[in-house]
Design a protein around this motif. Structure first.
Motif, PDB file in Angstrom:
ATOM      1  N   GLY A 105       0.811  -1.215   0.000  1.00  0.00           N
ATOM      2  CA  GLY A 105       0.000   0.000   0.000  1.00  0.00           C
ATOM      3  C   GLY A 105       0.836   1.253   0.000  1.00  0.00           C
ATOM      4  O   GLY A 105       0.379   2.326  -0.399  1.00  0.00           O
ATOM      5  N   LYS A 106       2.091   1.161   0.442  1.00  0.00           N
ATOM      6  CA  LYS A 106       2.991   2.313   0.465  1.00  0.00           C
ATOM      7  C   LYS A 106       3.767   2.448  -0.832  1.00  0.00           C
ATOM      8  O   LYS A 106       4.630   3.315  -0.950  1.00  0.00           O
ATOM      9  CB  LYS A 106       3.979   2.169   1.625  1.00  0.00           C
ATOM     10  CG  LYS A 106       3.320   2.118   3.000  1.00  0.00           C
ATOM     11  CD  LYS A 106       4.368   1.922   4.088  1.00  0.00           C
ATOM     12  CE  LYS A 106       3.711   1.816   5.459  1.00  0.00           C
ATOM     13  NZ  LYS A 106       4.712   1.594   6.527  1.00  0.00           N
ATOM     14  N   GLY A 107       3.506   1.581  -1.795  1.00  0.00           N
ATOM     15  CA  GLY A 107       4.249   1.614  -3.051  1.00  0.00           C
ATOM     16  C   GLY A 107       5.334   0.554  -3.047  1.00  0.00           C
ATOM     17  O   GLY A 107       5.306  -0.392  -2.261  1.00  0.00           O
ATOM     18  N   LEU A 108       6.298   0.716  -3.953  1.00  0.00           N
ATOM     19  CA  LEU A 108       7.427  -0.221  -4.012  1.00  0.00           C
ATOM     20  C   LEU A 108       8.410   0.113  -2.902  1.00  0.00           C
ATOM     21  O   LEU A 108       8.894   1.233  -2.817  1.00  0.00           O
ATOM     22  CB  LEU A 108       8.121  -0.137  -5.372  1.00  0.00           C
ATOM     23  CG  LEU A 108       7.468  -0.909  -6.524  1.00  0.00           C
ATOM     24  CD1 LEU A 108       8.208  -0.629  -7.816  1.00  0.00           C
ATOM     25  CD2 LEU A 108       7.451  -2.401  -6.239  1.00  0.00           C
ATOM     26  N   GLN A 109       8.703  -0.853  -2.059  1.00  0.00           N
ATOM     27  CA  GLN A 109       9.649  -0.635  -0.966  1.00  0.00           C
ATOM     28  C   GLN A 109      10.728  -1.700  -1.026  1.00  0.00           C
ATOM     29  O   GLN A 109      10.444  -2.883  -1.219  1.00  0.00           O
ATOM     30  CB  GLN A 109       8.929  -0.701   0.377  1.00  0.00           C
ATOM     31  CG  GLN A 109       7.967   0.467   0.595  1.00  0.00           C
ATOM     32  CD  GLN A 109       7.449   0.503   2.011  1.00  0.00           C
ATOM     33  OE1 GLN A 109       7.033  -0.507   2.538  1.00  0.00           O
ATOM     34  NE2 GLN A 109       7.474   1.675   2.630  1.00  0.00           N
ATOM     35  N   GLN A 110      11.971  -1.262  -0.859  1.00  0.00           N
ATOM     36  CA  GLN A 110      13.089  -2.199  -0.926  1.00  0.00           C
ATOM     37  C   GLN A 110      13.038  -3.147   0.267  1.00  0.00           C
ATOM     38  O   GLN A 110      12.867  -2.730   1.406  1.00  0.00           O
ATOM     39  CB  GLN A 110      14.420  -1.444  -0.938  1.00  0.00           C
ATOM     40  CG  GLN A 110      15.616  -2.360  -1.178  1.00  0.00           C
ATOM     41  CD  GLN A 110      16.925  -1.595  -1.203  1.00  0.00           C
ATOM     42  OE1 GLN A 110      16.958  -0.413  -0.892  1.00  0.00           O
ATOM     43  NE2 GLN A 110      18.005  -2.258  -1.580  1.00  0.00           N
ATOM     44  N   ARG A 111      13.193  -4.419  -0.021  1.00  0.00           N
ATOM     45  CA  ARG A 111      13.213  -5.451   1.001  1.00  0.00           C
ATOM     46  C   ARG A 111      14.337  -6.433   0.699  1.00  0.00           C
ATOM     47  O   ARG A 111      14.706  -6.629  -0.450  1.00  0.00           O
ATOM     48  CB  ARG A 111      11.873  -6.207   1.056  1.00  0.00           C
ATOM     49  CG  ARG A 111      10.693  -5.349   1.527  1.00  0.00           C
ATOM     50  CD  ARG A 111      10.762  -5.111   3.016  1.00  0.00           C
ATOM     51  NE  ARG A 111       9.660  -4.298   3.511  1.00  0.00           N
ATOM     52  CZ  ARG A 111       9.723  -3.007   3.766  1.00  0.00           C
ATOM     53  NH1 ARG A 111      10.858  -2.356   3.532  1.00  0.00           N
ATOM     54  NH2 ARG A 111       8.699  -2.355   4.243  1.00  0.00           N
TER      55      ARG A 111
END
Length: 1039
Positions: free
Chosen positions: A766-772
């Motif tokens: 929901g926050k967009g693309l996030q690095q994991r």
């Protein structure tokens, strides 16, 4: 005409250089053309409550004013900030960056424009610059004082305690009471003063930068962090407040959040007169209507809030700035407003690529020194200096520059006798690459021109370090913190991290010794003097790699044994098991190396180097020693037991665990400790490979062929006997190494679990693309985020069991390049790789792991931990106990966490956005190499001779093979390996080139054979293994 008075600017007050600012525009672009015309003066109120006046053209758009402010502050990450002002109806609105300023601010002489934080990211660790975090901390301080950031008394007291620590330094009751009496940080502060001082007492030794970091860590957990409430009513007429955040649109009743609409759920935002409309995506599980309607006070209020929502959505969700809509030919409908500027992804990419220059700044409210460098007292200033600049991450260059200046000049002897009073020794000090505290190669690139010009003067009078800068993320340059000499009267830069405090570096001989530059005449004489036969260079490889192997054995038999003998923290049974199995190996290989070097000395022969004789062979020496080595098999077979017993001892004893962690911080332990326990088995493989190359080179009738073939047969038999044990140990060691990098798991190391791949992917939420960071095993896939602890560990967010999982490409469905959908039995996630090649690697390995899980009834553990298990000795110190209070946990995390692990392979993958598999690790083990190389920078003229050890995807650099620890390192993951082109003017033989973004290094080998060998082993680190080598090529095993 009279001269205008020179006013002090915001930049000069913060200690910045004039005209050294960096625009919020994309790298390489220029500011918008400044329209001609009359200048207008606009007052800007800064976050430190001072006012500055900026003169801009009347017709200039808002972007010109914002860029001028950022330029004066030298603010790299200016895109998180904005300018707000009261409009003609006294409503606070944001300055539109595309519209002319005069059309928005009608009476500029009577308006004060505020420079404030506009976009609050979900994780303040995404803020790369210390100056940015300082400004965010000032915003939190403002919001507290104005009552906008509401929280309970405990949280408020803790927040204020960090502010006081950054402004006054360590706790002093008298100073604290005076400071709190003069400064009001929150309404009704008097009732909290005792609690504030109680918290402040716990922050001793915390720098202003660490205080900012901890302040933001606490603030971001508060419900009202970064929230601006906009009054509205719902359809029933109930009074509510709307707000927008990085996650989406929030609904509050008073100061309590009652609902949230994530961006992923929102299909369209619009307004019609006073009505604000949210159109949601259809959801069968949701009770909401298709379109939600809220009534606001006026059309202007409604439009203002709609604009803010559009900007937040674009900044946090889009990859790049949206393009302007084409102008309609006849009629216009709706607003033409659009977001202008870089998105958060573009800002992060820009800073990661090192597209900025570090500058100094000072804190207005702080009474303690805080600039982005180490400085010296004027009385100690001299004509020359060397300064170190710490990069923010693995991508950023680490620059060392030696220049004329007014900084410290001291001899090495003087430095060795002094310690800086402001630098506290701590087991958490220093950065590491896989366990060693050292300098890295990228620090040297930009100094090469200056160094070649100054070599003569420096050889007469060596100089030392003058300045440091850095960040709490990945510092590739890390200087030893365990007993290394440091410069007196230096203050530690707070920018050196909320994560770890670091000592002042020395200029190593590696970086500045002119004797390392070899002339062409010397090189030609040397080449003529030594043999050119390929067999000679194969024999020489035995010698060079044996030197490194012997040094690795000494890490255990000498350095580690000396450490454990000082205390009784290691059980005697474990001591006997460990050292009784390694000391015989060290003794044998010491004599083996001596024999090889004697043979090479005879082979080289000085006067008769090119005359073939009985001594120009190595097979007989190898055969004799390999046959003797068979007697050591009994010790080699016990190494599996040694590794398991050591890990069990660490698991059951906090004291032994602390001892091993402290030992890994020593310079000599340049890799994880348990890696050295695998070295003897890896060395057998190296002998086998060397003998294979030698037998392939010799014709059958060569005098050395029979002995070489016999030696190959003997060593192949030993490798075959011990291969299963080695595979088992490699997996066990890798699981324990990964366990140190992960928090939030109970039982990573269990029988039957095998590691397959780790690497960086972007997860769509929901926050967009996030690095994991993802970790793939044969039974489960973990995804994590980089933690905010002193140890830089990765926090586990979730797990997907592989049994029943499906994987499919979903680029078209989500509109994200290199996108995959992983559908588990209970959860599905969407991830995106950085490149198509990375996506293929993950797809193949995940599919293979799914197939393995389907074929076996493998383990189905619950990895996520609600609380860490604690089965260590109850009578020992519980220094690692977790606090139940999250706020207290934040406060004590720097004291509680394990040593800094910021440069392990996992962190290099994180910062270079790549991945490695267990196959890659196994190939890296096979492709280890040592020897002398000549090194040259892109902008330098001379070649410098270095002793280089390649292992674990990294090149380690020494002044000579006799050194006990490396002086610098260069992690190669993400680098490209090529041959220099004609245009690069490298007119030498046997030269290869390593480059990553703007970093370029040239290395020169001594012969065609050594050149090919270096190319072969480095290629194994810069490009992943052939995907045809499937995981099952190694026998399945459990332990």
């Amino acid at each position: 005409m009279g001269e205008t008075e020179q006013r002090p600017t915001a930049g000069s007050r913060l200690g910045a250089q004039e005209n050294a600012g960096i625009s919020t525009l994309e790298h390489g672009q220029k500011l918008p053309a400044t329209p001609p015309g009359k200048l207008i003066s606009i007052k800007i109120q800064m976050l430190d409550d001072t006012q500055e006046v900026f003169d801009v053209p009347q017709r200039a758009p808002g972007k010109v004013l914002l860029d001028a402010v950022c330029s004066h502050l030298n603010l790299v990450e200016g895109d998180y900030f904005g300018l707000e002002f009261p409009d003609h109806k006294k409503i606070m609105v944001w300055l539109d960056l595309l519209k002319p300023i005069m059309k928005q601010i009608r009476r500029p002489k009577h308006v004060v424009v505020k420079f404030v934080v506009k976009f609050f990211p979900p994780d303040h660790a995404q803020l790369q610059e210390e100056l940015t975090r300082y400004l965010f901390a000032l915003q939190v301080k403002q919001d507290l004082a104005q009552g906008r950031l509401t929280c309970n008394d405990t949280s408020a007291a803790l927040l204020i305690s960090h502010i006081v620590q950054s402004e006054t330094g360590d706790f002093d009751e008298t100073i604290d009471r005076e400071h709190l009496a003069k400064n009001k940080y929150i309404p009704q502060q008097e009732t909290l003063e005792d609690k504030i001082m109680e918290f402040h007492r716990n922050h001793i030794g915390q720098t202003p930068a660490e205080s900012d970091f901890q302040l933001l860590e606490i603030a971001r957990r508060l419900e009202m962090y970064g929230i601006r409430l906009h009054p509205a009513k719902d359809r029933e007429g109930t009074k509510i407040n709307l707000a927008v955040a990085n996650t989406g649109i929030l609904v509050f009743q008073g100061h309590t959040k009652i609902n949230a609409f994530n961006w992923a759920k929102v299909r369209k935002l619009s307004f019609k007169r006073k009505r604000f409309l949210i159109k949601l995506r259809p959801d069968v599980n949701s009770s909401f209507q298709d379109t939600l309607e809220f009534l606001m006070a006026s059309r202007d209020f409604c439009k203002s809030f709609w604009k803010i929502c559009v900007e937040h959505h674009a900044f946090f969700r889009l990859f790049e700035e949206p393009k302007p809509k084409p102008k309609p030919i006849l009629f216009t409908r709706g607003s033409s407003f659009r977001f202008s500027g870089r998105t958060q992804k573009q800002v992060l990419d820009y800073v990661k690529e090192g597209g900025h220059k570090k500058v100094q700044f000072e804190r207005k409210h702080s009474k303690i020194r805080s600039i982005r460098s180490l400085t010296v007292q004027p009385s100690e200033q001299h004509s020359e200096s060397c300064s170190f600049t710490f990069g923010d991450n693995a991508d950023s260059p680490v620059v060392q520059s030696c220049r004329q200046g007014k900084e410290l000049k001291a001899s090495m002897e003087d430095i060795g006798q002094r310690k800086s009073p402001s630098l506290k020794k701590s087991p958490k000090e220093g950065g590491k690459v896989d366990g060693v505290v050292m300098a890295t190669m990228e620090e040297e690139e930009e100094v090469s021109k200056d160094r070649t010009q100054q070599n003569r003067s420096q050889s007469q009078q060596p100089s030392t370090a003058g300045s440091l800068t850095g960040s709490p993320h990945l510092s590739e340059l890390s200087i030893n913190s365990q007993g290394a000499p440091v410069v007196a009267n230096m203050s530690l830069s707070p920018n050196l991290s909320p994560d770890a405090k670091q000592s002042s570096p020395l200029v190593s001989p590696l970086l500045n010794d002119p004797s390392g530059i070899r002339t062409e005449e010397e090189e030609e004489v040397r080449r003529k003097r030594f043999p050119t036969d390929k067999a000679y260079f194969i024999a020489k490889e035995v010698s060079t790699t044996e030197r490194t192997y012997l040094k690795d054995l000494e890490v255990i038999t000498s350095w580690f044994q000396s450490t454990v003998s000082k205390d009784d923290w290691m059980p005697d049974t474990l001591k006997n098991l460990l050292f009784s199995n390694f000391e015989p190996l060290h003794k044998f290989h010491t004599s083996f190396l001596k024999e090889i070097e004697q043979r090479l000395a005879l082979w080289e022969g000085r006067s008769n180097a090119h005359i073939k004789g009985d001594y120009q062979r190595i097979g007989d020496v190898m055969l004799k020693n390999i046959q003797s080595m068979k007697q050591l098999t009994v010790h080699l077979r016990k190494h599996n037991e040694v590794l398991m017993e050591l890990e069990n001892g660490i698991k059951n004893s906090r004291k032994l665990e602390a001892l091993c962690k402290d030992f890994e911080l020593q310079k000599v332990c340049y890799l994880p400790l348990n890696t050295f326990l695998l070295r003897p088995l890896h060395r057998l493989m190296h002998y086998k490979q060397i003998m294979e190359r030698l037998c392939k080179h010799y014709p059958p009738n060569h005098v050395d062929f029979r002995d070489s073939r016999a030696a190959l047969a003997e060593i192949s038999e030993m490798v075959a006997q011990l291969h299963g044990s080695m595979i088992k140990m490699e997996n066990f060691q890798k699981l324990h190494e990964l366990k140190k990098d992960l928090i939030g798991i109970d039982n990573l190391v269990i029988p039957g679990r095998e590691f397959i791949r780790l690497g960086s992917l972007s997860k769509l939420s929901g926050k967009g693309l996030q690095q994991r960071m993802f970790f793939l095993f044969n039974d489960v896939l973990l995804y994590t985020s980089r933690g905010l602890t002193a140890s830089n560990q990765f926090k586990v967010h979730g797990q997907l069991p592989l049994y029943g999982m499906t994987i499919e490409e979903s680029e078209e469905e989500w509109g994200v390049p290199h996108c995959l959908t992983l559908r588990g039995q209970h959860q599905s996630i969407i991830v995106a790789a950085s490149t198509h090649a990375e996506m293929d690697k993950w797809t193949e390995d995940i599919q293979m792991a799914i197939d393995l899980a389907e074929k076996s009834s493998g383990p189905t553990p619950e990895l996520l931990a609600s609380s860490p298990p604690d089965n260590k000795s109850p009578d020992e110190t519980t220094v690692d106990q977790e606090s139940e209070d999250d706020l207290s946990a934040s406060r004590t995390s720097l004291e509680r966490q394990s040593p800094h692990r910021g440069n392990t392979t996992v962190h290099v993958c994180w910062h270079r956005n790549t991945s490695v598999s267990m196959i890659d690790f196994s190939i890296a083990v096979e492709n280890q190499l040592s020897g002398n190389l000549l090194r040259k920078f892109k902008n330098s003229n001379g070649w410098q001779k270095l002793w280089v050890v390649f292992t674990n995807f990294c090149m380690f650099f020494y002044k000579s093979h006799q050194d006990n620890h490396p002086l610098a390192s260069l992690p190669l993951l993400g680098y490209s390996l090529t041959i220099p082109s004609e245009s690069e003017n490298i007119h030498k033989d046997y030269v290869f080139k390593l480059h990553f973004k703007s970093h370029v290094y040239y290395f020169r080998a001594e012969s065609e054979y050594t050149f090919e060998r270096w190319m072969e082993v480095i290629r194994s680190a810069t490009s992943s293994a052939s995907r045809t080598r499937v995981f099952s090529h190694k026998e399945s095993h459990v332990y």
